[in-house]
Scaffold this active site. Sequence first.
Site, PDB file in Angstrom:
ATOM      1  N   ALA A  14       0.135  -1.130   0.309  1.00 51.48           N
ATOM      2  CA  ALA A  14       0.149   0.005   0.048  1.00 51.48           C
ATOM      3  C   ALA A  14       0.860   1.495   0.346  1.00 51.48           C
ATOM      4  O   ALA A  14       0.518   2.634  -0.394  1.00 51.48           O
ATOM      5  CB  ALA A  14      -0.858  -0.336   0.889  1.00 51.48           C
ATOM      6  N   TYR A 152      10.427 -13.896 -12.490  1.00 47.30           N
ATOM      7  CA  TYR A 152       9.378 -12.657 -11.973  1.00 47.30           C
ATOM      8  C   TYR A 152       7.536 -13.491 -12.715  1.00 47.30           C
ATOM      9  O   TYR A 152       6.921 -13.571 -12.375  1.00 47.30           O
ATOM     10  CB  TYR A 152       9.248 -11.420 -12.228  1.00 47.30           C
ATOM     11  CG  TYR A 152       8.477 -10.005 -11.863  1.00 47.30           C
ATOM     12  CD1 TYR A 152       8.176  -9.148 -10.985  1.00 47.30           C
ATOM     13  CD2 TYR A 152       7.469 -10.422 -13.447  1.00 47.30           C
ATOM     14  CE1 TYR A 152       7.312  -8.958 -11.090  1.00 47.30           C
ATOM     15  CE2 TYR A 152       7.056  -9.173 -13.167  1.00 47.30           C
ATOM     16  CZ  TYR A 152       6.430  -8.126 -12.132  1.00 47.30           C
ATOM     17  OH  TYR A 152       5.303  -6.941 -12.000  1.00 47.30           O
ATOM     18  N   THR A 234      -9.560 -12.193 -16.038  1.00 46.47           N
ATOM     19  CA  THR A 234      -8.090 -11.151 -15.609  1.00 46.47           C
ATOM     20  C   THR A 234      -8.445 -10.348 -16.575  1.00 46.47           C
ATOM     21  O   THR A 234      -8.974  -9.988 -17.704  1.00 46.47           O
ATOM     22  CB  THR A 234      -7.136 -12.026 -16.732  1.00 46.47           C
ATOM     23  OG1 THR A 234      -6.993 -13.568 -15.586  1.00 46.47           O
ATOM     24  CG2 THR A 234      -5.788 -11.509 -16.338  1.00 46.47           C
TER      25      THR A 234
END
Length: 245
Positions: A14, A152, A234
């Site tokens: 956040a 990743y 998605t």
Amino acid sequence: MINFTGQTLAITGAASGIGAAVARLFHQHGANLVLIDRQEDALAALADALGTKDRVMVCPLDVTQAGLLEAAFEQTQSRFGGIDHLVPAAGIYRPAPMATMTDAEWAATISINLDAVFRTCRAALPHLRDGGSIVNIASIAGHRGSASHTHYSASKGAILAFSRALAGEVAPRLRVNTVSPGIIATPMTTDLVRDRGERLLAQTPLGRFGTADEVAGVIAFLCSNLASFVTGETIHVNGGLYMAS
Ligand SMILES: NC(=O)c1ccc[n+]([C@@H]2O[C@H](COP(=O)([O-])OP(=O)(O)OC[C@H]3O[C@@H](n4cnc5c(N)ncnc54)[C@H](O)[C@@H]3O)[C@@H](O)[C@H]2O)c1
């Protein structure tokens, strides 16, 4: 059309980029916020900027540390009565060519980008109220790969499958969807834009990089009643980069 008043968003990552943009947008639409990140000062600055302290809970923690998320969500239960929307946005994107990648580099990426998403969802599940929703953040790298980022890319490809599996498991009580951003201008992509920006821009039909607010808008849509019949899906947010490549 979007009103999160009386609802609670728990979000990791956040303190920066997309996570901070999601926090600001949900706050603007009335949500209580549970802000989770390991950057304590940046979290505090965001909370200060948002102002309304009664609607904001700050949890400075590392999402890879066992037990901390569980404790944070117990606290959320006492403070706000549960969680309505969960967005595990914490992530890292560090280059490491395959030939020289160490076990530690591989593990660091998988532990934050994949293991911690699993642990965040598991810890939140008992606190998620009926009708709630989870939005996970994958990446264009999970679809087409990102050179020098096999770890990743693997973590984000796994997030796509993880989210679909979870969507089936928790339906009809909860919805689970994924956004797959392309190149979004945040601190995460500073080096990428410097090194490969021109080539990526040339491949992007909309001719620019995205903003964190543009990803936040799609996440808010997926959490809102506007998307009440959408689960296991998605949504790509990439200015056409994926479609055109
Ligand atoms: N920016 C892009 O172009 C892009 C594209 C595709 C996907 N994403 C994904 O979106 C998400 C947000 O990325 P961003 O661009 O906002 O990046 P960012 O670097 O601006 O923010 C990531 C945040 O995650 C936090 N974080 C990292 N590891 C943590 C840990 N172990 N514990 C707690 N907090 C931790 C960081 O402190 C940071 O505040 C990530 O999952 C990223 O992979 C971003």
